[in-house]
Write an enzyme that holds these catalytic residues in place. Structure first.
Site, short mmCIF file in Angstrom:
data_model
loop_
_atom_site.label_atom_id
_atom_site.label_comp_id
_atom_site.label_asym_id
_atom_site.label_seq_id
_atom_site.Cartn_x
_atom_site.Cartn_y
_atom_site.Cartn_z
N ARG A 150 -2.70 -33.57 -34.64
CA ARG A 150 -1.72 -33.21 -35.59
C ARG A 150 -2.34 -32.44 -36.61
O ARG A 150 -3.20 -32.73 -37.39
CB ARG A 150 -1.21 -34.50 -36.01
CG ARG A 150 -0.11 -34.33 -37.25
CD ARG A 150 1.01 -33.69 -36.65
NE ARG A 150 2.26 -33.60 -37.87
CZ ARG A 150 2.15 -32.60 -38.60
NH1 ARG A 150 1.58 -31.79 -38.78
NH2 ARG A 150 3.47 -32.67 -39.55
N GLU A 158 11.39 -29.67 -36.32
CA GLU A 158 11.40 -30.56 -34.83
C GLU A 158 11.83 -30.01 -33.78
O GLU A 158 12.72 -29.47 -33.78
CB GLU A 158 12.15 -31.87 -35.49
CG GLU A 158 12.05 -33.20 -34.56
CD GLU A 158 10.59 -33.83 -35.03
OE1 GLU A 158 9.90 -33.82 -34.05
OE2 GLU A 158 10.52 -34.30 -36.26
N ARG A 200 -3.37 -40.10 -33.81
CA ARG A 200 -3.51 -38.64 -33.65
C ARG A 200 -4.53 -38.12 -34.46
O ARG A 200 -4.59 -38.56 -35.74
CB ARG A 200 -2.23 -37.84 -33.76
CG ARG A 200 -1.13 -38.14 -32.94
CD ARG A 200 0.24 -37.29 -33.02
NE ARG A 200 0.39 -37.50 -34.52
CZ ARG A 200 1.82 -36.97 -34.84
NH1 ARG A 200 2.52 -36.28 -33.93
NH2 ARG A 200 2.50 -37.20 -35.98
#
Ligand SMILES: [Zn+2]
Length: 259
Positions: A150, A158, A200
């Site tokens: 990330r 999104e 992440r």
């Protein structure tokens, strides 16, 4: 009343004043190195920042000075502060096997980068505008061979949320990241937080360009594919905010007028 008793009661009556002076001292002369709070575990040999992933089992707050004096070493994952070099107890942890962290004064801009000190990775999969999968051939310091990255400090519209519609410009941002990163060799740099709550890896992704190292996180904002994501502090927050301002002013990408 004896002479001795008189002396003691004078001392006792001065106690509240003493307490006030000590409190004032704490308020006005805070935070020398040694007053920084770090965390240790019951069985570990290292000290940590409060949010370090290796503090799941137990956590005891101590001062940095006490931790170093007791022989604890700084954690290689969360990179807590170290005592300043003037302290006799200070130890240098620089050297091989260290992750390249940008949360140091020398890195005042995302364009100041030393690729040779970063973790080399190949982008093997694409998730969306701000998230990719990589393969790290020589993982160390808590890294795994396959990681989902990330990107730090950016937020693209999104596209893959299971219950939300694709946001405006989401597809463009996603395609941009895919075209620039998929199949490429990249270099990873880190900040304070090593992983997010989904596990992440939080990283800056750098590309080796002919004109010099390029921070892809910054490029996403600069080209109008992402907002500066400032909910969590990071080293280049001011710079990324300014890049977003610039993209808005120039009406790039997301900031183009129209539907
Ligand atoms: Zn740690």
């Amino acid at each position: 009343m004896s002479k001795n008793m008189k002396g003691r009661s004078r001392f006792l009556s001065a106690l509240p004043l003493l307490a006030v002076l000590v409190l004032a001292g704490l308020l006005f002369f805070p935070a020398a190195d040694g007053d920084v709070t770090v965390y240790v575990t019951n069985t570990g040999t290292r000290y940590h920042l409060e949010n370090c992933s290796s503090l799941r089992r137990s956590k005891t707050a101590v001062t940095l000075e006490a931790a170093v004096r007791s022989g604890y070493e700084p954690c290689g994952i969360c990179r807590p502060p170290e005592l300043s070099a003037s302290s006799s107890a200070a130890r240098s942890s620089a050297g091989e096997g260290e992750l390249y962290r940008v949360n140091k004064a020398e890195f005042s801009s995302s364009s100041l980068a030393v690729l040779s000190r970063m973790v080399k990775a190949d982008v093997t999969g694409h998730v969306d505008g701000d998230t990719v999968r990589v393969r790290i051939d020589r993982p160390f310091a808590g890294l795994k061979v396959v990681e989902t990255i990330r990107m730090i400090g950016v937020d693209t519209p999104e596209t893959v949320h299971p219950s939300r519609p694709v946001e405006r410009f989401g597809k463009e941002a996603s395609d941009y990241t895919k075209s620039r990163l998929l199949g490429k060799t990249v270099y990873l740099a880190f900040d304070w937080d090593f992983r997010d709550r989904y596990g992440r890896l939080l990283a800056y992704i750098y590309l080796d360009a002919p004109e010099g190292p390029r921070c892809f996180n910054a490029a996403l904002i600069q080209e109008g594919y992402a907002h500066a994501y400032t909910r969590f502090a990071f080293q280049f927050m001011d710079e990324f905010r300014a890049l977003e301002e610039d993209a808005r002013r120039e009406k790039r990408g997301l900031w183009r007028s129209g539907p």
